[in-house]
Enzyme design. Structure first.
Site, short mmCIF file in Angstrom:
data_model
loop_
_atom_site.label_atom_id
_atom_site.label_comp_id
_atom_site.label_asym_id
_atom_site.label_seq_id
_atom_site.Cartn_x
_atom_site.Cartn_y
_atom_site.Cartn_z
NE ARG A 223 -1.43 -1.09 4.17
CZ ARG A 223 -2.72 -1.38 4.11
NH1 ARG A 223 -3.61 -0.49 3.73
NH2 ARG A 223 -3.13 -2.57 4.46
CB VAL B 263 11.43 -5.28 7.79
CG1 VAL B 263 11.09 -5.12 6.32
CG2 VAL B 263 10.57 -4.35 8.66
CE1 TYR C 134 7.01 7.44 10.93
CE2 TYR C 134 7.33 9.82 11.05
CZ TYR C 134 7.16 8.67 10.30
OH TYR C 134 7.16 8.75 8.93
N1 LIG Z 1 2.84 9.39 4.35
C1 LIG Z 1 3.70 10.35 4.64
O1 LIG Z 1 3.37 11.54 4.64
C2 LIG Z 1 5.14 10.01 4.96
C3 LIG Z 1 6.03 11.07 5.15
C4 LIG Z 1 7.36 10.78 5.41
C5 LIG Z 1 7.77 9.46 5.48
N2 LIG Z 1 6.88 8.44 5.31
C6 LIG Z 1 7.39 7.07 5.39
O2 LIG Z 1 7.01 6.37 4.23
C7 LIG Z 1 7.01 4.96 4.50
C8 LIG Z 1 5.71 4.36 3.98
O3 LIG Z 1 4.63 4.89 4.74
P1 LIG Z 1 3.17 5.19 4.12
O4 LIG Z 1 2.93 6.63 4.30
O5 LIG Z 1 3.03 4.57 2.78
O6 LIG Z 1 2.26 4.45 5.22
P2 LIG Z 1 1.38 3.12 5.17
O7 LIG Z 1 0.38 3.22 4.08
O8 LIG Z 1 0.93 2.91 6.56
O9 LIG Z 1 2.43 2.00 4.74
C9 LIG Z 1 3.36 1.47 5.64
C10 LIG Z 1 3.77 0.13 5.11
O10 LIG Z 1 4.78 -0.45 5.96
C11 LIG Z 1 4.40 -1.79 6.15
N3 LIG Z 1 4.98 -2.40 7.35
C12 LIG Z 1 4.76 -2.09 8.64
N4 LIG Z 1 5.42 -2.93 9.44
C13 LIG Z 1 6.07 -3.81 8.63
C14 LIG Z 1 6.91 -4.92 8.86
N5 LIG Z 1 7.23 -5.33 10.09
N6 LIG Z 1 7.41 -5.59 7.78
C15 LIG Z 1 7.10 -5.20 6.53
N7 LIG Z 1 6.29 -4.17 6.25
C16 LIG Z 1 5.78 -3.48 7.30
C17 LIG Z 1 2.89 -1.78 6.20
O11 LIG Z 1 2.41 -3.08 6.03
P3 LIG Z 1 0.91 -3.51 6.50
O12 LIG Z 1 0.02 -3.00 5.41
O13 LIG Z 1 0.97 -5.00 6.58
O14 LIG Z 1 0.66 -2.85 7.82
C18 LIG Z 1 2.60 -0.85 5.04
O15 LIG Z 1 2.65 -1.52 3.81
C19 LIG Z 1 7.18 4.83 6.02
O16 LIG Z 1 8.54 4.52 6.31
C20 LIG Z 1 6.86 6.23 6.52
O17 LIG Z 1 7.50 6.51 7.74
C21 LIG Z 1 5.57 8.69 5.05
#
Ligand SMILES: NC(=O)c1ccc[n+]([C@@H]2O[C@H](COP(=O)([O-])OP(=O)(O)OC[C@H]3O[C@@H](n4cnc5c(N)ncnc54)[C@H](OP(=O)(O)O)[C@@H]3O)[C@@H](O)[C@H]2O)c1
Length: 228
Positions: A15, A60, A152
Site C-alpha cells: 500500500r 522486516v 517515530y
Molecule cells: N505518508 C507520509 O506523509 C510520509 C512522510 C514521510 C515518510 N513516510 C514514510 O514512508 C514509509 C511508507 O509509509 P506510508 O505513508 O506509505 O504508510 P502506510 O500506508 O501505513 O504504509 C506502511 C507500510 O509499511 C508496512 N509495514 C509495517 N510494518 C512492517 C513490517 N514489520 N514488515 C514489513 N512491512 C511493514 C505496512 O504493512 P501492512 O500494510 O501490513 O501494515 C505498510 O505496507 C514509512 O517509512 C513512513 O514513515 C511517510
C-alpha cells in the site's frame, strides 16, 4: 547486446508509498520485487503492476522471514527500505510507553538495518547497488524534530544515522546509500495529507536512479540534497 534490468526490492509495498514506488520503478523498467508483511498483499500489489512483478511476504522485523524471502528472491541490486510504522501520534516524549517506542524502532530502524545487512554483501560483491531509506522530515534536526510523535521522530533520526554509517562503510565500492524525505503524502499513515503517493514515489525514485558518481550518505528531498 544483453540488457540486464536491475532488480529492485521494495519493503512494505502492499500500500501507500511502497506500492506507488513499486509501480513507478516498474514503469521505469526495473524488475521489481514487491514485498509486504502479508504475502497476499504483496501478490495483489504485484498483480496491479501488470506483468513481471514478483512478490514475497517479508516481515522486516523477522530474521527468519528476511532470510527465507531473500534466499528465494535471488540477487537484488536496489533496496528501498520503505516499511514503517507511526504508532505514537499525539504522545509526549515525557510520557510515551517505551514498549511502543521500541516497536517503532524495531520496524523503522532495525527492520531497514536487517534487510540492508542481508543484501549489502551481494551488492558489494557485484560492485553495484543502491540502498534507499524512506525517512521523514521528523528525523531532521534542521527541520525540527517532531515532539508530537516522539518515537517515530527518534526512529527516523536513527534511520538517517544508519544511512550515513552504511554510506561511510561502503564508500567507493559502487553502492550508494541515501535517505529520502518524500514530504507529506496521503496514505494510511497520513490520510489528511494532500500530495499523492505518486509524488512521493518520484522523490524516492531519484535516489534509486542516481548515476554511479552520485552522492552517498545524503538526504534527498524533492528540491535535491537537503541538510540533515
Ligand atoms: N505518508 C507520509 O506523509 C510520509 C512522510 C514521510 C515518510 N513516510 C514514510 O514512508 C514509509 C511508507 O509509509 P506510508 O505513508 O506509505 O504508510 P502506510 O500506508 O501505513 O504504509 C506502511 C507500510 O509499511 C508496512 N509495514 C509495517 N510494518 C512492517 C513490517 N514489520 N514488515 C514489513 N512491512 C511493514 C505496512 O504493512 P501492512 O500494510 O501490513 O501494515 C505498510 O505496507 C514509512 O517509512 C513512513 O514513515 C511517510
Amino acid at each position: 547486446v544483453t540488457i540486464t534490468r536491475r532488480v529492485a526490492l521494495v519493503t512494505g509495498a502492499g500500500r501507500g508509498l511502497g506500492l506507488a514506488t513499486s509501480k513507478h520503478l516498474h514503469e521505469l523498467g526495473y524488475q521489481v520485487i514487491v514485498t509486504a508483511r502479508d504475502g497476499r498483499d504483496a501478490a495483489a500489489a504485484a498483480a496491479s503492476l501488470g506483468t513481471g512483478g514478483r512478490s514475497f511476504g517479508l516481515d522486516v522485523t523477522s530474521d527468519a522471514s528476511v532470510r527465507d524471502t531473500l534466499a528465494a528472491a535471488g540477487p537484488v541490486d536496489i533496496l528501498v527500505n520503505n516499511a514503517g510504522v507511526l504508532l505514537d501520534w499525539g504522545q509526549m516524549p515525557s510520557a510515551i510507553d517505551l514498549g511502543v517506542a521500541g516497536r517503532a524502532v524495531a520496524v523503522n530502524v532495525f527492520g531497514a538495518w536487517r534487510v540492508s545487512q542481508a543484501l549489502l554483501p551481494g551488492m558489494l560483491e557485484r560492485g553495484w547497488g543502491r540502498i534507499v531509506m524512506v525517512s521523514s522530515g521528523t528525523g531532521s534536526f534542521s527541520n525540527g524534530l517532531f515532539a508530537g510523535a516522539p518515537a517515530y521522530s527518534l526512529s527516523k533520526v536513527a534511520l538517517n544515522a544508519l544511512t550515513v554509517l552504511l554510506a561511510e562503510e561502503t564508500r567507493g565500492r559502487g553502492v550508494l546509500v541515501n535517505a529520502v524525505n518524500p514530504g507529506l503524502v496521503r496514505t494510511r499513515m497520513r490520510p489528511d495529507a494532500t500530495r499523492s503517493p505518486e509524488d512521493g514515489a518520484h522523490v524516492i525514485a531519484r535516489a534509486v536512479t542516481l548515476p554511479d558518481d552520485g552522492p552517498s550518505g545524503v538526504l534527498l528531498r524533492s528540491e535535491g540534497v537537503a541538510p540533515w
